[in-house]
Design an enzyme around this catalytic site. Structure first.
Site, PDB file in Angstrom:
ATOM      1  N   GLY A   1     138.256  66.373  99.868  1.00 19.31           N
ATOM      2  CA  GLY A   1     138.816  67.701 100.289  1.00 19.31           C
ATOM      3  C   GLY A   1     138.099  68.083 101.199  1.00 19.31           C
ATOM      4  O   GLY A   1     137.073  67.655 101.489  1.00 19.31           O
TER       5      GLY A   1
ATOM      6  N   THR B   1     138.090  68.736 109.590  1.00 19.61           N
ATOM      7  CA  THR B   1     137.295  67.922 110.463  1.00 19.61           C
ATOM      8  C   THR B   1     138.000  67.567 111.661  1.00 19.61           C
ATOM      9  O   THR B   1     137.162  66.994 112.680  1.00 19.61           O
ATOM     10  CB  THR B   1     137.061  66.505 109.680  1.00 19.61           C
ATOM     11  OG1 THR B   1     138.300  65.969 109.132  1.00 19.61           O
ATOM     12  CG2 THR B   1     136.216  66.806 108.261  1.00 19.61           C
TER      13      THR B   1
ATOM     14  N   ARG C   1     130.945  65.577 112.135  1.00 19.12           N
ATOM     15  CA  ARG C   1     130.279  64.412 112.847  1.00 19.12           C
ATOM     16  C   ARG C   1     131.104  63.634 113.302  1.00 19.12           C
ATOM     17  O   ARG C   1     130.868  62.762 114.388  1.00 19.12           O
ATOM     18  CB  ARG C   1     129.186  63.855 111.864  1.00 19.12           C
ATOM     19  CG  ARG C   1     127.968  64.398 111.767  1.00 19.12           C
ATOM     20  CD  ARG C   1     126.938  63.445 111.452  1.00 19.12           C
ATOM     21  NE  ARG C   1     127.106  63.023 110.059  1.00 19.12           N
ATOM     22  CZ  ARG C   1     126.792  61.703 110.023  1.00 19.12           C
ATOM     23  NH1 ARG C   1     126.285  60.894 110.472  1.00 19.12           N
ATOM     24  NH2 ARG C   1     127.157  60.969 108.765  1.00 19.12           N
ATOM     25  N   ASN C   2     132.400  63.104 112.465  1.00 18.46           N
ATOM     26  CA  ASN C   2     133.424  62.281 113.112  1.00 18.46           C
ATOM     27  C   ASN C   2     133.904  62.858 114.238  1.00 18.46           C
ATOM     28  O   ASN C   2     134.229  62.027 115.149  1.00 18.46           O
ATOM     29  CB  ASN C   2     134.399  62.005 111.951  1.00 18.46           C
ATOM     30  CG  ASN C   2     133.954  61.216 110.972  1.00 18.46           C
ATOM     31  OD1 ASN C   2     133.710  60.170 110.883  1.00 18.46           O
ATOM     32  ND2 ASN C   2     133.541  61.902 109.788  1.00 18.46           N
TER      33      ASN C   2
ATOM     34  N   LYS D   1     133.677  59.699 100.974  1.00 19.65           N
ATOM     35  CA  LYS D   1     134.934  59.549 101.493  1.00 19.65           C
ATOM     36  C   LYS D   1     135.066  58.248 102.582  1.00 19.65           C
ATOM     37  O   LYS D   1     134.266  58.031 103.799  1.00 19.65           O
ATOM     38  CB  LYS D   1     135.222  60.522 102.547  1.00 19.65           C
ATOM     39  CG  LYS D   1     135.440  61.789 101.723  1.00 19.65           C
ATOM     40  CD  LYS D   1     135.432  63.205 102.372  1.00 19.65           C
ATOM     41  CE  LYS D   1     135.464  64.166 101.703  1.00 19.65           C
ATOM     42  NZ  LYS D   1     135.956  65.581 102.558  1.00 19.65           N
TER      43      LYS D   1
ATOM     44  N   ASP E   1     141.811  68.548 104.716  1.00 24.88           N
ATOM     45  CA  ASP E   1     140.687  67.834 104.829  1.00 24.88           C
ATOM     46  C   ASP E   1     140.658  67.587 106.508  1.00 24.88           C
ATOM     47  O   ASP E   1     139.683  67.747 107.408  1.00 24.88           O
ATOM     48  CB  ASP E   1     140.178  66.705 104.226  1.00 24.88           C
ATOM     49  CG  ASP E   1     138.583  66.279 104.045  1.00 24.88           C
ATOM     50  OD1 ASP E   1     138.158  67.091 104.748  1.00 24.88           O
ATOM     51  OD2 ASP E   1     138.285  65.424 103.282  1.00 24.88           O
TER      52      ASP E   1
ATOM     53  N   GLU F   1     131.227  57.723 108.960  1.00 21.24           N
ATOM     54  CA  GLU F   1     131.896  57.280 107.970  1.00 21.24           C
ATOM     55  C   GLU F   1     133.205  56.754 108.388  1.00 21.24           C
ATOM     56  O   GLU F   1     133.887  55.695 108.020  1.00 21.24           O
ATOM     57  CB  GLU F   1     132.081  58.186 106.778  1.00 21.24           C
ATOM     58  CG  GLU F   1     130.980  58.368 105.899  1.00 21.24           C
ATOM     59  CD  GLU F   1     130.811  57.246 104.974  1.00 21.24           C
ATOM     60  OE1 GLU F   1     131.174  56.067 104.938  1.00 21.24           O
ATOM     61  OE2 GLU F   1     130.049  57.605 103.790  1.00 21.24           O
TER      62      GLU F   1
ATOM     63  N   LYS G   1     141.033  60.621 106.887  1.00 18.12           N
ATOM     64  CA  LYS G   1     141.087  61.843 107.442  1.00 18.12           C
ATOM     65  C   LYS G   1     139.809  61.727 108.642  1.00 18.12           C
ATOM     66  O   LYS G   1     139.632  62.087 109.604  1.00 18.12           O
ATOM     67  CB  LYS G   1     140.976  62.965 106.590  1.00 18.12           C
ATOM     68  CG  LYS G   1     139.554  63.176 105.824  1.00 18.12           C
ATOM     69  CD  LYS G   1     138.553  63.708 106.414  1.00 18.12           C
ATOM     70  CE  LYS G   1     137.147  63.742 105.758  1.00 18.12           C
ATOM     71  NZ  LYS G   1     136.033  64.177 106.376  1.00 18.12           N
TER      72      LYS G   1
END
Length: 330
Positions: free
Chosen positions: A137, A249, A256-257, A109, A245, A279, A192
């Protein structure tokens, strides 16, 4: 596509391992995980574990594992499960081993940092003899690997190709919905991550749940504009790759984001983050630059990029967002 195609998953990180084991468990495909490290191959082959990335999770007994690139030569479906910034290098390395006409699926992603290009465009440039798709997703690797119910999207050049892939890879706990909008699906997945960082900033700075809800809804508006500017279907981001998604998240500490954003919110900058750059940090910078070039208004993305790059402090970023001119919602 044959009734039991050979599926190869390239990349034995958490997400690649999870995809490989859940698809192998369906029994509909022969599945091989292509790992780089010999230790990983031996651990999975001997103990049905990849504890370095998925601790305490037993992998499917049907899953094959190897480090030999020759396994790609007869695989009509190949999942590229390495990070976004490694996709081009992997394509160049593996191109001689891929069969002509194989479906190669991007399972990362993000956007390419160096060029600002979509990952499907990158792979089409490097792999002109393969069909390039994208899987995205809401799905955490550990949930997928444990067999917890997960739904994602798979997009290909045509809806028929996507449907074939969805049927080949789906199982009782892992459901894929087909799409022909590769642009919308992958940009929803990339952006996202950026917005999840912003949600983390809101949490870390103690700005409240109302602020998070506002950010998610306004972030979706940014996603829609960005997708439309690339020629995709703006409504795609209202589905699993986008809203679904982002809800996952932007609210779960498995992300992690989100955790990176929480650290930013508490510290005001990225200087105190001890983990790998996530990312969303790469995607924020790329998306902000591309948006400016295309004249797309993306204030949240711009703010995240500026904070990550050390160009803007948190207090100034929040003030700038809250004092923007009041316009119609969409």
């Amino acid at each position: 596509m044959s009734s039991r195609p050979h599926v190869v998953v390239v990349g034995a990180g958490a997400f690649g391992t999870a995809l490989a084991t859940v698809v192998a468990e369906t029994g509909e495909s022969r599945v091989t995980l292509l790992a780089r490290r010999g230790e990983t191959v031996r651990e999975i082959a001997s103990h049905r574990r990849n504890d370095a990335v998925l601790p305490d999770i037993d992998l499917s007994a049907a899953l094959e594992v190897t480090s030999d690139h020759e396994v790609l030569k007869h695989a009509p479906v190949v999942l590229f499960a390495m990070p976004s910034q490694a996709q081009r290098e992997a394509a160049r390395e593996l191109a001689p081993h891929l069969m002509d006409g194989a479906s190669v699926i991007v399972c990362a992603k993000g956007m390419e940092k160096a060029s600002g290009r979509l990952l499907t465009d990158v792979l089409e440039e490097e792999l002109p003899h393969q069909h390039i798709g994208v899987l995205s997703g809401p799905g955490f690797a550990a949930d997928i690997a444990r067999g917890l119910p997960t739904a994602m999207v798979i997009a290909a050049q045509t809806l028929e190709q996507a449907a074939d892939l969805a049927h080949a890879l789906s199982g009782p706990t892992f459901r894929l919905y087909p799409s022909a909008d590769r642009i919308g699906v992958q940009l929803g997945g990339a952006l996202k991550n950026v917005l999840a960082i912003a949600c983390g900033v809101v949490e870390g700075a103690g700005l409240g749940d109302s602020a998070r809800a506002a950010l998610i809804s306004r972030g979706l508006a940014e996603m829609s504009r960005f997708v439309a500017a690339h020629g995709g279907d703006a409504s795609t981001v209202s589905g699993l790759s986008g809203l679904g998604d982002l809800v996952l998240t932007g609210t779960s500490h498995q992300s992690r984001n989100l955790r990176f954003g929480i650290a930013l919110g508490k510290q005001g900058n990225a200087g105190g983050w001890a983990g790998e750059l996530v990312e969303g940090a790469f995607a924020a910078s790329v998306a902000s630059k591309v948006a400016a070039e295309r004249g797309v208004d993306m204030p949240i993305t711009d703010a995240v990029a500026a904070i990550v790059d050390g160009k803007l402090d948190l207090a100034t970023a929040i003030s700038a967002l809250m004092t923007r001119p009041i316009t119609q919602e969409f």
